[in-house]
Design an enzyme around this catalytic site. Structure first.
Site, PDB file in Angstrom:
ATOM      1  CG  HIS A   1     -80.097  39.586  -0.755  1.00 12.86           C
ATOM      2  ND1 HIS A   1     -81.112  40.339  -0.217  1.00 12.86           N
ATOM      3  CD2 HIS A   1     -79.032  40.417  -0.863  1.00 12.86           C
ATOM      4  CE1 HIS A   1     -80.674  41.567  -0.011  1.00 12.86           C
ATOM      5  NE2 HIS A   1     -79.411  41.648  -0.386  1.00 12.86           N
TER       6      HIS A   1
ATOM      7  CG  ASP B   1     -81.816  37.333  -6.210  1.00  9.23           C
ATOM      8  OD1 ASP B   1     -81.449  38.190  -7.034  1.00  9.23           O
ATOM      9  OD2 ASP B   1     -81.647  37.455  -4.992  1.00  9.23           O
TER      10      ASP B   1
ATOM     11  CD  GLN C   1     -74.829  40.911  -6.443  1.00 11.88           C
ATOM     12  OE1 GLN C   1     -73.945  41.296  -7.215  1.00 11.88           O
ATOM     13  NE2 GLN C   1     -75.314  41.682  -5.486  1.00 11.88           N
TER      14      GLN C   1
ATOM     15  CE  LYS D   1     -78.047  44.570  -5.859  1.00  8.89           C
ATOM     16  NZ  LYS D   1     -77.227  45.072  -4.758  1.00  8.89           N
TER      17      LYS D   1
ATOM     18  CB  CYS E   1     -78.969  41.555   2.804  1.00  8.42           C
ATOM     19  SG  CYS E   1     -79.156  43.272   3.220  1.00  8.42           S
TER      20      CYS E   1
END
Lengths: 411, 89
Positions: free
Chosen positions: A121, A198, A201, A224, A371
Site C-alpha cells: 500500500h 503492515d 488487512q 478496518k 492506494c
C-alpha cells in the site's frame, strides 16, 4: 458464526440506498460499526469523559483506567508480551510513519537498504521513500508474480548485509493475498534485519500472533476492524521502542521539562514507551471503542471470521467466473493463499463506472488504484473494482451482486 | 443568477490511470440537473431508466439516477465547468 444474527448489531445495515437494501462490500476500506462500539463511544462521553493521566479527579482516573485497559486487551489480542508495546496512533499510516521517522532517522544511513514488495500500500511505500531522501538510504522492491502472490525467492534473495529493515503487508489490500510473514521474519532475522508488518488487512480478519511470527513492528487500523476512525496501533518490541526517539513532541510524552537558568534552555527527558510516542491528548475514546471492537471480534473468534470470509470469497469467485462473461478476476486461484478481497474488471468499462453502477443498486464497492499503484502495474491494469467481505456479509448479498454484475455486462 | 455550483455538491477526481471525473449533484437538485442534462445532451443508451449514456460536444459521459455523473477524458476543471455550465444553465 451466524452472519444474520451479527447483522442485527449493525444499525447501518438497515439503510436503503436508492431504494435498495444496503450491501456493503467495501470492508477493505473501512468496516461498519456494531451497536456495542457505538455504545462504548456514547457511554464514554456521557459518563467518563476526562483527560487521561496526571490528574487525580474521578473522571480522569476512570478515563485512564478504560484507556489503559484497552491497551492491555489489545496487547493480549495480538499476543504482545507487554502492554507497553502497544502505541496508540491514528491508524496504520501513522504507525508506519512513526517507525520510518523515529526508527529510520536514528538507524538508517547512506548505503543502507530497506526492503519491501511491489504489492505494498502507498502508506508503506511513501514514508520510507520520504525518509530515504533525507537519509540517503535505498529502498528495494521485491517482485510479485502475475497472480499477485509474493515472489518469495526474489524477496529473500534481496536481503544483503546492508538491509536494515524488511517491510511487508501480511495481506494485500488489492488482491487479498496472504503473505507468510513468519517465514520472511525468520529470513530477516537471520540477516540481522528487522521486520515491519503492515497488518491493516490481516489483524481484522485472522488471528495474528506477533510473538509466534516474531514480528518487530506491526501496524494496524481500528476502523478496518469495527472500531472508529482515527485510532490505530503500532506494536513494537519493547526493547526497540525504548531505544527509539520520539516521533512528535508535546505533553504526555515527557517525564520532565526543566528550565535550566544557567544554560537558558530546557532539559527534557522522555517518558517510557508507549507514552513516549503519544504526544498530546490521545484519542482516548477511540482507544476505548477499539477495545469494544476487539471484544466483539473475540466473541466471534478470529478463526470463524476468516472461515466465513473465505466461504463468501469462494462462493463469489465461482459465481463471477461462471455467471459473468465480461468479468475478469485477479489474484491467486488458490483460496488458502487469500482473504476476502476480490479485485476485478468488467471488459470495456472503467472501474468507476462499475462502482457507480453498483452504487445505483445499493452495493458499495471500491474503484481505482486502492492506494496500490505498483501492484496495478504488475496486473497491467489502469485501475480495478474491488469487492471485500466481512462478518456481516451473506451469500444472498453475493447473489444480488452477481445479478447486478450481469446487468453491468449489458452496458 | 444560477451557477453550476447551485447544482453540484462535489466533484471527485478518481484514482486510476483513466482520470475519470465524478460529479455529485446536490440531493435536492439532482432530478432537475438530470432533466436539464438530458434535454441538451444526446442520449446514446439507457439502462432500465436509471443509467443514461450521453454525449455532448464529443464528450461521452454517463448520468446515474442516483444523482452522479461520470465524465471521461476531461482535460481540466475549467473544461468540466464549461461543459456543466452548458448542460445545466
Amino acid at each position: 458464526m451466524d452472519p444474520y444474527r451479527i447483522r442485527e448489531d449493525f444499525p447501518i445495515l438497515k439503510r436503503k440506498i436508492n431504494g435498495n437494501p444496503l450491501i456493503y462490500f467495501d470492508n477493505a476500506a473501512t468496516t461498519q460499526k456494531p451497536r456495542q462500539v457505538i455504545e462504548a463511544i456514547k457511554d464514554f462521553y456521557e459518563n467518563h469523559n476526562g483527560n487521561v493521566h496526571r490528574a487525580v479527579h474521578t473522571l480522569s482516573l476512570e478515563a485512564t483506567e478504560l484507556y489503559e485497559k484497552a491497551r492491555e486487551n489489545i496487547a493480549r489480542f495480538i499476543n504482545a508480551r507487554d502492554s507497553a508495546e502497544i502505541v496508540f496512533v491514528r491508524g496504520t499510516t501513522e504507525a508506519i510513519n512513526l517507525v520510518a521517522y523515529s526508527w529510520g532517522m536514528g538507524n538508517l544511513e547512506k548505503g543502507d537498504e530497506v526492503l519491501m514488495s511491489l504489492m505494498e500500500h502507498h502508506s508503506n511505500i511513501v514514508p520510507w521513500d520520504i525518509v530515504s531522501k533525507i537519509k540517503g538510504f535505498t529502498v528495494k522492491y521485491a517482485k510479485v508474480h502475475d497472480d499477485g502472490t509474493l515472489d518469495y525467492a526474489d524477496f529473500e534473495s534481496k536481503f544483503t548485509s546492508k538491509t536494515k529493515i524488511a517491510c511487508l503487508s501480511q495481506v494485500s489490500n488489492v488482491s487479498g493475498v496472504v503473505n507468510d510473514v513468519k517465514r520472511i521474519a525468520k529470513v530477516a532475522h537471520d540477516h540481522g534485519t528487522l521486520m515491519l508488518v503492515d497488518g491493516a488487512q490481516s489483524v481484522p480478519h485472522m488471528k495474528v500472533d506477533v510473538r509466534d511470527a516474531d514480528i518487530d513492528f506491526l501496524a494496524f487500523s481500528g476502523h478496518k476492524m469495527l472500531g472508529p476512525t482515527g485510532i490505530g496501533v503500532l506494536y513494537g518490541k519493547k526493547e526497540l521502542l525504548e531505544k527509539m526517539n520520539p516521533f512528535q513532541g508535546g505533553g504526555e510524552m515527557i517525564k520532565e521539562v526543566a528550565f535550566r537558568q544557567d544554560k537558558e534552555r530546557c532539559d527534557i527527558s522522555w517518558n517510557d514507551p508507549p507514552w513516549k510516542f503519544e504526544a498530546g491528548t490521545p484519542n482516548i475514546c477511540g482507544g476505548i471503542a477499539l477495545n469494544a471492537a476487539v471484544k466483539y471480534l473475540e466473541q466471534i473468534g478470529m478463526d470463524e471470521v476468516l472461515k466465513h470470509e473465505r466461504m463468501l470469497t469462494k462462493y463469489a469467485l465461482e459465481k463471477m467466473q461462471t455467471c459473468c462473461n465480461r468479468v475478469a478476476v485477479y489474484g491467486p486461484s488458490e483460496l488458502t493463499s487469500k482473504c476476502g478481497i476480490i479485485p476485478f474488471t468488467v471488459d470495456g468499462l472503467s472501474s468507476h463506472d462499475v462502482a457507480l453502477f453498483c452504487d445505483n443498486y445499493g452495493i458499495m464497492i471500491r474503484s481505482g488504484f486502492h492506494c496500490a499503484q505498483p501492484l496495478h502495474q504488475v496486473f497491467k491494469l489502469q485501475s480495478s473494482a474491488r469487492a471485500s467481505f466481512y462478518i456481516y456479509n451473506t451469500r444472498e448479498e453475493v447473489d444480488r451482486f452477481i445479478e447486478v454484475l450481469k446487468e453491468i455486462e449489458r452496458l | 443568477m444560477a451557477s453550476v455550483d447551485d447544482y453540484v455538491a462535489r466533484i471527485e477526481g478518481t484514482c486510476g490511470e483513466e482520470k475519470d471525473v465524478i460529479v455529485i449533484f446536490k440531493y435536492d437538485k439532482k432530478d432537475e440537473a438530470i432533466t436539464r442534462i438530458r434535454q441538451k445532451a444526446q442520449l446514446k443508451n439507457t439502462i432500465a431508466g436509471i443509467i443514461f449514456e450521453l454525449t455532448f460536444r464529443d464528450i461521452s459521459f454517463r448520468v446515474y439516477a442516483s444523482g452522479k455523473a461520470i465524465f471521461r477524458s476531461i482535460k481540466n476543471k475549467e473544461e468540466l465547468y464549461s461543459i456543466l455550465a452548458a448542460l445545466l444553465l
